[in-house]
Design an enzyme around this catalytic site. Structure first.
Site, PDB file in Angstrom:
ATOM      1  N   ASP A   8       6.552  11.590  -5.813  1.00  0.00           N
ATOM      2  CA  ASP A   8       6.446  13.014  -5.523  1.00  0.00           C
ATOM      3  C   ASP A   8       7.646  13.402  -4.649  1.00  0.00           C
ATOM      4  O   ASP A   8       8.582  12.608  -4.470  1.00  0.00           O
ATOM      5  CB  ASP A   8       5.084  13.358  -4.895  1.00  0.00           C
ATOM      6  CG  ASP A   8       4.928  12.817  -3.469  1.00  0.00           C
ATOM      7  OD1 ASP A   8       5.827  12.088  -2.990  1.00  0.00           O
ATOM      8  OD2 ASP A   8       3.903  13.120  -2.837  1.00  0.00           O
ATOM      9  N   CYS A  65       5.098   7.770  -2.786  1.00  0.00           N
ATOM     10  CA  CYS A  65       4.773   9.080  -2.205  1.00  0.00           C
ATOM     11  C   CYS A  65       4.899   8.939  -0.688  1.00  0.00           C
ATOM     12  O   CYS A  65       5.530   7.989  -0.217  1.00  0.00           O
ATOM     13  CB  CYS A  65       3.394   9.575  -2.655  1.00  0.00           C
ATOM     14  SG  CYS A  65       1.980   8.650  -2.030  1.00  0.00           S
ATOM     15  N   THR A  67       2.650   8.303   1.843  1.00  0.00           N
ATOM     16  CA  THR A  67       1.971   7.104   2.351  1.00  0.00           C
ATOM     17  C   THR A  67       1.910   5.990   1.326  1.00  0.00           C
ATOM     18  O   THR A  67       1.610   4.843   1.684  1.00  0.00           O
ATOM     19  CB  THR A  67       0.514   7.445   2.727  1.00  0.00           C
ATOM     20  OG1 THR A  67      -0.134   7.953   1.551  1.00  0.00           O
ATOM     21  CG2 THR A  67       0.450   8.470   3.846  1.00  0.00           C
ATOM     22  N   HIS A  98      -1.751 -13.012  -6.770  1.00  0.00           N
ATOM     23  CA  HIS A  98      -3.210 -13.001  -6.878  1.00  0.00           C
ATOM     24  C   HIS A  98      -3.757 -11.883  -7.765  1.00  0.00           C
ATOM     25  O   HIS A  98      -4.770 -12.076  -8.428  1.00  0.00           O
ATOM     26  CB  HIS A  98      -3.841 -12.886  -5.484  1.00  0.00           C
ATOM     27  CG  HIS A  98      -3.705 -14.155  -4.684  1.00  0.00           C
ATOM     28  ND1 HIS A  98      -4.376 -14.371  -3.499  1.00  0.00           N
ATOM     29  CD2 HIS A  98      -2.964 -15.279  -4.898  1.00  0.00           C
ATOM     30  CE1 HIS A  98      -4.065 -15.568  -3.022  1.00  0.00           C
ATOM     31  NE2 HIS A  98      -3.193 -16.130  -3.841  1.00  0.00           N
ATOM     32  N   HIS A 133      -7.465 -16.748 -10.169  1.00  0.00           N
ATOM     33  CA  HIS A 133      -7.095 -15.337 -10.033  1.00  0.00           C
ATOM     34  C   HIS A 133      -7.188 -14.613 -11.372  1.00  0.00           C
ATOM     35  O   HIS A 133      -7.440 -13.408 -11.424  1.00  0.00           O
ATOM     36  CB  HIS A 133      -5.696 -15.220  -9.434  1.00  0.00           C
ATOM     37  CG  HIS A 133      -5.601 -15.874  -8.099  1.00  0.00           C
ATOM     38  ND1 HIS A 133      -6.298 -15.417  -7.004  1.00  0.00           N
ATOM     39  CD2 HIS A 133      -4.948 -16.993  -7.688  1.00  0.00           C
ATOM     40  CE1 HIS A 133      -6.058 -16.207  -5.969  1.00  0.00           C
ATOM     41  NE2 HIS A 133      -5.242 -17.178  -6.367  1.00  0.00           N
TER      42      HIS A 133
HETATM   43  C1  RB5 Z   1       2.525  14.897   0.400  1.00  0.00           C
HETATM   44  O1  RB5 Z   1       2.559  15.714   1.512  1.00  0.00           O
HETATM   45  C2  RB5 Z   1       1.656  13.677   0.670  1.00  0.00           C
HETATM   46  O2  RB5 Z   1       0.326  14.053   0.789  1.00  0.00           O
HETATM   47  C3  RB5 Z   1       1.826  12.626  -0.414  1.00  0.00           C
HETATM   48  O3  RB5 Z   1       3.172  12.287  -0.523  1.00  0.00           O
HETATM   49  C4  RB5 Z   1       1.088  11.325  -0.202  1.00  0.00           C
HETATM   50  O4  RB5 Z   1       1.320  10.809   1.073  1.00  0.00           O
HETATM   51  C5  RB5 Z   1      -0.332  11.314  -0.566  1.00  0.00           C
HETATM   52  O5  RB5 Z   1      -1.029  10.285  -0.548  1.00  0.00           O
END
Ligand code: RB5
Length: 148
Positions: A8, A65, A67, A98, A133
């Site tokens: 993203d 993304c 996180t 695994h 596994h």
């Molecule tokens: C975008 O702001 C953020 O929510 C996305 O990149 C991600 O971290 C979602 O899990």
């Protein structure tokens, strides 16, 4: 080896850097977007990358993304995808050994690009161990067949 990459807006810049890194190592890259930093929705790109792996159009996927969480959840909704969100080289090694992960998720707001390079290198160079596994991975597929 062909790698599909998706992100993203939060992962866009890191995706470009990891893409260049992998191209320099000789990997073929397909980038399914996003292609700029305009706000967008990670499920679109997690599922696009995941589908390419599940359909055998790419050997592995790398999705990014903020996180790594949202895009990994999204990729894992695609039947046949085993996406591991990795924060260091140990988790990258284990998710290959695994879990036989076929998609790597990274968080651009969590992990530096330097660390991402180390993580992706371990991920792409570690084999699946099989054995006990394999039985566990087969059980994941049974859940998919039941639920999806
Ligand atoms: C975008 O702001 C953020 O929510 C996305 O990149 C991600 O971290 C979602 O899990």
């Amino acid at each position: 080896m062909k790698i599909v990459m998706g992100s993203d807006h939060a992962g866009f810049s890191a995706k470009n850097e990891i893409k260049e890194y992998l191209i320099n190592l000789g990997y073929e890259i397909e980038d399914v977007g996003t292609y700029d930093e305009q706000s967008c929705d990670y499920p679109e790109f997690g599922s696009k990358a995941g589908r390419m792996v599940a359909q055998g159009k790419a050997d592995f996927g790398v999705v990014i993304c903020g996180t790594g969480i949202g895009i990994s959840i999204s990729a894992n909704k695609v039947k046949g995808v085993r996406c591991g969100l990795c924060v260091n080289e140990f988790t990258a090694e284990m998710t290959r050994r695994h879990n036989n992960a076929n998609v790597l998720a990274l968080g651009a707001r969590v992990t530096s690009v330097d660390d991402m390079k180390k993580i992706v290198t371990v991920f792409l160079n570690t084999p699946f161990e099989g054995g006990r596994h394999q039985r566990r991975v087969d059980k994941i597929a049974m859940i998919e067949n039941d639920q999806l």
